[in-house]
Scaffold this active site. Structure first.
Site, mmCIF file in Angstrom:
data_model
loop_
_atom_site.group_PDB
_atom_site.id
_atom_site.type_symbol
_atom_site.label_atom_id
_atom_site.label_comp_id
_atom_site.label_asym_id
_atom_site.label_seq_id
_atom_site.Cartn_x
_atom_site.Cartn_y
_atom_site.Cartn_z
ATOM 1 N N TYR A 145 55.276 35.734 37.429
ATOM 2 C CA TYR A 145 55.442 34.557 38.302
ATOM 3 C C TYR A 145 54.077 34.229 38.886
ATOM 4 C CZ TYR A 145 57.059 31.735 42.276
ATOM 5 O OH TYR A 145 57.270 30.734 43.193
ATOM 6 N N ASP A 240 46.033 37.179 37.794
ATOM 7 C CA ASP A 240 46.730 36.753 39.001
ATOM 8 C C ASP A 240 46.866 37.992 39.882
ATOM 9 O OD1 ASP A 240 48.590 36.255 40.963
ATOM 10 O OD2 ASP A 240 49.957 35.132 39.670
ATOM 11 N N LYS A 268 48.433 36.520 49.650
ATOM 12 C CA LYS A 268 49.051 37.626 50.404
ATOM 13 C C LYS A 268 48.040 38.402 51.255
ATOM 14 C CE LYS A 268 52.839 37.666 47.137
ATOM 15 N NZ LYS A 268 53.964 37.001 47.773
HETATM 16 N N1 HOZ Z 1 58.739 34.766 45.523
HETATM 17 C C1 HOZ Z 1 58.217 35.599 46.548
HETATM 18 C C2 HOZ Z 1 58.018 36.996 46.103
HETATM 19 N N2 HOZ Z 1 57.687 37.173 44.750
HETATM 20 C C3 HOZ Z 1 59.118 35.583 47.722
HETATM 21 C C4 HOZ Z 1 58.455 34.972 48.847
HETATM 22 C C5 HOZ Z 1 59.315 34.802 50.096
HETATM 23 O O1 HOZ Z 1 60.496 34.568 50.028
HETATM 24 O O2 HOZ Z 1 58.738 34.897 51.150
#
Ligand code: HOZ
Length: 429
Positions: A145, A240, A268
């Site tokens: 992702y 990534d 992050k």
């Molecule tokens: N898609 C995010 C983790 N892979 C989740 C982010 C969130 O809900 O804060």
């Protein structure tokens, strides 16, 4: 007694004004079921919800809170900056300091552009790769992702895997046509895609250690082979590192695995809990970004002073501390403790771990790609999740997400987690 009365009430209220009651889909607990926990506050390794429950946190805001929540130095840095205004939309010394700090921690970043999210970082990196190479297609791996830009929403992990979304309405076929996919760790499939699309592929983008279908490790030689293929075919290798950057090592997965990408994306941890992303790389590539070149990319809140202060403070703490050893030891301790529990009760399981990223799949076969992650007993994971939650352990509400440890966790917290895992799994068998 564990109860979520206020969370349930807030979830009902939230759904009246927010799609699904949440601002990011995985948070809605849709795959595990039930109402999501509404958080009141957090400190160190713990989350406190609106009903007064306390949890040991294994999400760390999906990665950023690597030293725990409300770290005093980060809080103080933000408080100080706020007095000077929250945004200028003009350059600051802070941005120079941030760029220099990042460069000092990563060996192959000459220039770095700050953005406001990992999605922005990855979509900008792909645009740059296309602009630099003059080619349109790129390869991504099933279950990886890279944020929610249109071109990445093809066989993507994280929320799309959790919610089983195969095709995304609104993403045109034209956009998806340039996104080539194959299984993670499948080198033959990569070679075939490259051969079938000769001279049309700008880049391969990969999470070097995947965190969006659970935690999945690269097979030995896989990333090295991607590096060679990219060099031979004049394609860019994009790591990534939104999850792995500044988490697995000071220099991220690049340092830990000793492979250099052409472009790297961050998110992050880099923001210390503020909305920050970044992409960087060698001068010859990055100099195509506007205003140096014509690959356009911009943002009003890019390099935001509060976000820079928070990120700079966290990265400095990581650069000057010994957190990576400590984090890894704790994660291995957890892995060994959980392994003993699941072996004792006789449930098939796989725990993948690297550094402070770890995940659990109830599977009898190694979990090395999306297919094997999806074939695991994720229904059992979903039930396990709730049993753990009741016992004060906050895991990601999906088997398709990595757990992230923070260095505020104590060994007593880890022991409590292992004990809760034993009670939880026993109650389900
Ligand atoms: N898609 C995010 C983790 N892979 C989740 C982010 C969130 O809900 O804060």
């Amino acid at each position: 007694m564990f109860q979520l009365t206020k969370s349930k009430h807030l979830f009902e209220q939230a759904q009246k004004g927010i799609p699904g009651g949440v601002n990011s889909p995985v948070r809605a607990f849709k795959s595990v079921g039930g109402a999501p926990v509404f958080i009141h506050s957090a400190k160190g390794a713990y989350l406190f919800d609106v009903d007064g429950n306390k949890y040991i946190d294994y999400i760390a805001s999906w990665g950023p809170m690597i030293l725990g929540h409300a770290h005093p130095e980060i809080v103080a840095a933000i408080q100080k900056q706020v007095e000077y205004s929250t945004s200028y939309g003009a350059p600051t010394l802070l941005e120079i300091e941030m760029a220099e700090l990042i460069k000092s921690m990563t060996s192959n970043v000459d220039l770095i552009r700050m953005v406001s999210s990992g999605t922005e970082a990855c979509m900008s990196a792909i645009r740059l790769a296309r602009g630099f190479t003059g080619k349109n297609k790129f390869i991504k791996f099933e279950g990886c992702y890279h944020g929610h830009a249109d071109c990445f929403l093809v066989k993507a992990g994280s929320g799309l895997a959790t919610l089983n979304i195969q095709t995304v309405p609104g993403v045109t076929a034209g956009v998806s046509m340039d996104t080539l996919t194959c299984a993670f760790n499948d080198l033959d499939a990569v070679k075939k895609l490259v051969a079938d699309n000769k001279d049309q592929i700008a880049a391969i983008i990969v999470e070097p250690v995947v965190g969006n279908m659970g935690c999945i490790l690269p097979n030995e030689g896989f990333l090295e082979a991607l590096r060679i293929i990219c060099d031979e075919e004049e394609m860019l290798l994009i790591f990534d590192e939104v999850m792995t950057g500044f988490r697995l090592a000071k220099g991220g997965a690049q340092e830990l695995l000793n492979i250099k990408a052409d472009l790297v994306t961050y998110g992050k941890v880099i923001g210390g809990g503020m909305p920050v992303g970044a992409f960087g790389g060698r001068l010859e590539i990055m100099s195509h970004i506007a205003p140096l070149g014509n690959v356009y990319q911009a943002g009003t809140l890019s390099g935001n002073p509060i976000a820079m202060r928070a990120g700079y403070t966290l990265l400095s703490l990581l650069k000057n501390g010994d957190h990576y050893n400590s984090l890894e030891k704790k994660t291995i301790y957890l892995k060994e403790g959980l392994s003993k529990v699941f072996t004792k009760v006789g449930v098939p399981f796989v725990i993948n771990q690297m550094g402070s990223m770890i995940s659990l799949h109830f599977s009898a076969v190694p979990v090395t790609n999306f297919e094997t992650a999806a074939a695991a007993n994720n229904n059992l994971f979903n039930q396990f999740f709730h049993k753990m939650l009741e016992r004060g352990i906050y895991l990601p509400p999906s088997a398709f997400e990595s757990w992230f440890l923070n260095d505020a966790l104590t060994y007593a917290d880890l022991d409590a987690t292992i004990e809760a895992a034993e009670e939880s799994i026993q109650s389900l068998l």
